[in-house]
Design an enzyme around this catalytic site. Sequence first.
Site: not given
Lengths: 389, 299
Positions: B18, B44, B98-100, B218, B256
Site C-alpha cells: 500500500g 495480491k 505503525i498506522t496513524e 508527553e 498526537h
Amino acid sequence: MKIHEYQARELLAKAGIAVPPARVVESAAEVAAAFDSNAVPLQVVKAQVFAGGRGKAGFVKLVKSAAEAQVAADFMFKNRMVSVQTGPEGIAVKKVLIAAAVDIAHEYYMGLVLDRAKATVSVIASAEGGVEIETVAHQRPEAIIREALHPALGLQGFAARRVAGRLGFTGRQASEVSQLLLKLAALYAQYDCSIVEINPLVLTKDGKVLAIDAKINFDDSALFRHPDILAMADPAEHDPLELRASKANLNYIKLDGDIACLVNGAGLAMATMDVVQLNGGKPANFLDVGGGVKPEGAVEAFRILLSDSKVRGVLVNIFGGIARCDLIAEALISAGREVGFKVPVVVRLEGTNVQAARDILAGARSELPTLQSAMDLNDAARKIVAATR
Amino acid sequence: MSILVDKNTRVICQGITGGGGGAFHTKGCLDYGTQMVGGTSPGKGGTKDANGLPIFDTVEQARKATGADATMIFVPPPFAADAICEAAAEGIRLIVAITEGIPVLDMVRAKKFLAEFGDQVTLVGPNCPGVITPGECKIGIMPGYIHTPPAPGKRRVGIISRSGTLTYEAVWQTTQLGWSQSTCVGIGGDPVKGLDFVEVLAMFQADVQTDAIIMIGEIGGTAEEAAADYVQKHVTKPVAGFIAGRTAPPGKRMGHAGAIISGGEGTAESKIQAMRAAGITVADSPADIGRALNMAMRG
C-alpha cells in the site's frame, strides 16, 4: 471535531432523548418569531460558540418576553464574546439558540468519555450537576459515579440501572434515566464520539427528565465513516490559518506568542515550543510538518507561519528520519524567494541528509540574510529568542 | 538478550503493497538486516514485492509459509484494527502497528480481542515508530543509522517513548555520549494502545543487557504517573526522562491523538513532579536527555 450546542441537542432528540423546545437563529430579525414559536413565558438566549465561560461573559440570558430576547440576542450578535477561554480578542457570535426554560427541581451531570487507563469508555455521572464536572471531581470526588462500559458489548442494562440508582432515582424515574443513559451510550458508539455530556440533565418540578445543555465531540480519526457528522462542522469557528494548514496536511495550532516553530514530529514540535519558553520566548504555534512532507507542503508551511502578523522570528527544528533535511532546506530557500524572510530565522538540522542540507543553505547565504544555524536545540532556542528581542 | 526483538525475529509486513509506507519501510528494514520474510495484501496473494518477498492474501498463509513470529502493520486506518486482530488470531507473537489515525473505538474493541490471548501476543502501538534492537532487528520507520549496537565497554540504554522524533533525539544524544542502545520501543501517541510504560519498564528491568532506561512522555493521560510509581517500587536501574508539552494549552490536541490536557488531567507538570518524586532524572530541555541519563547513571 466539535459541534455546537444546538447541533448536539438535535442529535440527542434524534436518539430519543427529551430536550426542551428551542430554535436557532442566525440574525436579529428571526429572534421574535423564534421566541413566539417556543410558546413558553420563560426562555433562555444562548450564544452558539465553542468557547466556554458564556454565562459569566453575559452570553447566556434568561428572558421573559420577545422584546427581552431581542435585546439579549442583539447584544450577542453585535459584541465579541470575551471569556477566559477565548483570549482578549474574543470571538464573534454567528448563531444564537433560543430555548424554553424549565422549572428545575434538581440538576444532574451525565456523560461518557474515554477512560484511557482502562482502555474503554466510561459513564461519568453526578447528582451535583449544573457546574463544571472537573470542579466537582476535584472538590468532592465521592460525588462522581463512574461506570466502565464493556469494551465490546457496550453499556449493559444492569449497569445503566445501577447508575440511575446511585444518582438517587427510584421507580419509574429510575427506568427513565437508565433508558436515557443507554440511548446516550448508543449514540456515543454510533457516531464514534470522544465525549458526550449532558450538563445539566434536569428533573423538572413536574417530574420530567430533560437534557438542558449538551456537548458532543467526535473522534477525528473516525470521521471518514460519518459524512453526516462531518457536514455539521462549522469552519467559521476555526482559525483560518489552521484550516489552511489542515488542507495542506500540516498539523498546525495557532498560539499567542511571537516565535514561529516549524518541526517534524508531534513530540518534537511540542518539545520545541517548550524549549523556546524555557529560554524566555513565547511560541507562536505548534507545527508538525510530518515525516512524509513534500516540498510544496514545506513551502506552504513557511507561508502559513509568516502570514501570522505577530511572528517576529522563525525556529526550524528538524530531526530527519523519514523527513529529509535537504528537502526542508530547499523549501526554506523557495519560501525565502517567494515571500522573503524579513524576520530572523534560526535553523537546527540533524539526521537524514543533514550534510546536503547544510551545503544547500551555505550556498544560499546571500539570499537568506536573516538566517542563522544552530548546533543543537538549546542553542537554537537561545539564538531565536536573542534575535527577536 | 535485549527485549521484544532480536536477530532471530522473523517479520512480515501487513499492508506491504500500500501507499501507507509498507513497501518503502519493508525495504528500510531489510537494508538494516531485519529478517523480513514476506507480507500480506488482500487480493495480491501469489505475487512478490520489489525486494522479491512473497506476498500473501492472509496472515494465516504468510505464517505457514514463512514461520514469521512478528508483524509490522501499515494497513490504512479503516482496516488496521482488523489487521491487528488477524495477526493475533493467527498466532503472531509480536504485533507492531505503525498506522496513524485508527478510530479510538476500533482500538478499544481490538484491545479486548487481544486480551483473550493473554501473554501470547504483544502489541506495540499503534501510531508509533516501532521497535529496534540495534544491530539485530528493526521493525518500523526509525532511521537505523543513528543507533549504536552494544559493544564491549559500551553501556546500554533501553528507551521507551510516546514520540517518534523525540526517540530519535534521545538515541542520537546517547550515541554521541558514547552509549549504545539495547532496545528502543516507540509505544505510540494514541490514547488506546498496546504496551505502555509500565510493561516496557518491567522488561528493561529484567533484561540483563540493559544498564539504564530513558522514558519519554508527553501531555495527556496518566501513564507517566503510573510509570513513576512503578519505577519507585520495582526499578533498580537508573532512569532518566523527558516530558513534552509544558507549553501546550489545555483542550487542544497537540498532533498526537493522545496528546491533550483535559479536565485538568494529563499536564506536563503533574508527570514531571511524579517522575522526580520517584527518583527519575527529568531533563528540562529535550536537548539534555542524554546528559540527564549520564546524571542518572552517576546517581
